[in-house]
Design an enzyme around this catalytic site. Structure first.
Site, PDB file in Angstrom:
ATOM      1  CB  CYS A  10      -0.864   0.032   1.250  1.00 48.08           C
ATOM      2  SG  CYS A  10      -2.557  -0.473   0.991  1.00 48.08           S
ATOM      3  CB  CYS A  84      -2.685   2.506  -4.184  1.00 47.22           C
ATOM      4  SG  CYS A  84      -1.639   1.073  -4.214  1.00 47.22           S
ATOM      5  CB  CYS A  88      -0.399   1.601  -7.688  1.00 38.87           C
ATOM      6  SG  CYS A  88      -1.011   0.257  -6.716  1.00 38.87           S
TER       7      CYS A  88
END
Length: 138
Positions: A10, A84, A88
């Site tokens: 994450c 995300c 990301c």
């Protein structure tokens, strides 16, 4: 060959990826090693996630986990983005999967519980996939 290393990635490594690391260790440590990391860190793991994981599984994430950067974990065999979107993080290689999970931070307990249940389902699915793949080579 040892167990594959699975990294749950994450941006902040404070909530979904931490939950995935904890559930991976809890449900699949016989099949793969679980790690979590992010491109940034937070001073502590999301306190709602900590509280709810203690209630649901008896897991104290703060006892064995902390917010880590990607360079702080072993090179993964499998890298999974928790979801995300366009932000990301780049981890030096493509992700093997993107679970596309919503971030429950700041939301109600039932939002956390839904995300946790989905992470549990996907951890077990990944575990079964790794088992099936490893038995194909025999």
């Amino acid at each position: 060959m040892g167990k594959p290393k699975v990294a749950f990635i994450c941006v902040h490594n404070s909530c979904r990826s931490q939950i995935a690391e904890a559930l991976g260790k809890h449900l699949a440590s016989d099949v793969f090693e679980s790690y979590s990391a992010g491109t940034e860190t937070k001073p502590q793991i999301n306190q709602d996630a900590v509280r709810i994981m203690k209630r649901l599984y008896g897991i104290d994430m703060e006892r064995t986990q902390y917010s880590k950067l990607i360079n702080d974990i072993p090179t993964p065999d499998i890298a999974i983005s928790m979801g995300c979107g366009v932000n990301c993080p780049f981890i030096g290689r493509p992700f093997d999967d993107d679970w596309g999970l919503p971030d429950p931070t700041g939301k109600e307990d039932n939002d956390f519980e839904e995300v946790i249940a989905e992470i549990e389902r996907r951890i077990l699915e990944l575990k079964n996939s790794i088992i099936a793949h490893s038995t194909e080579g025999r």
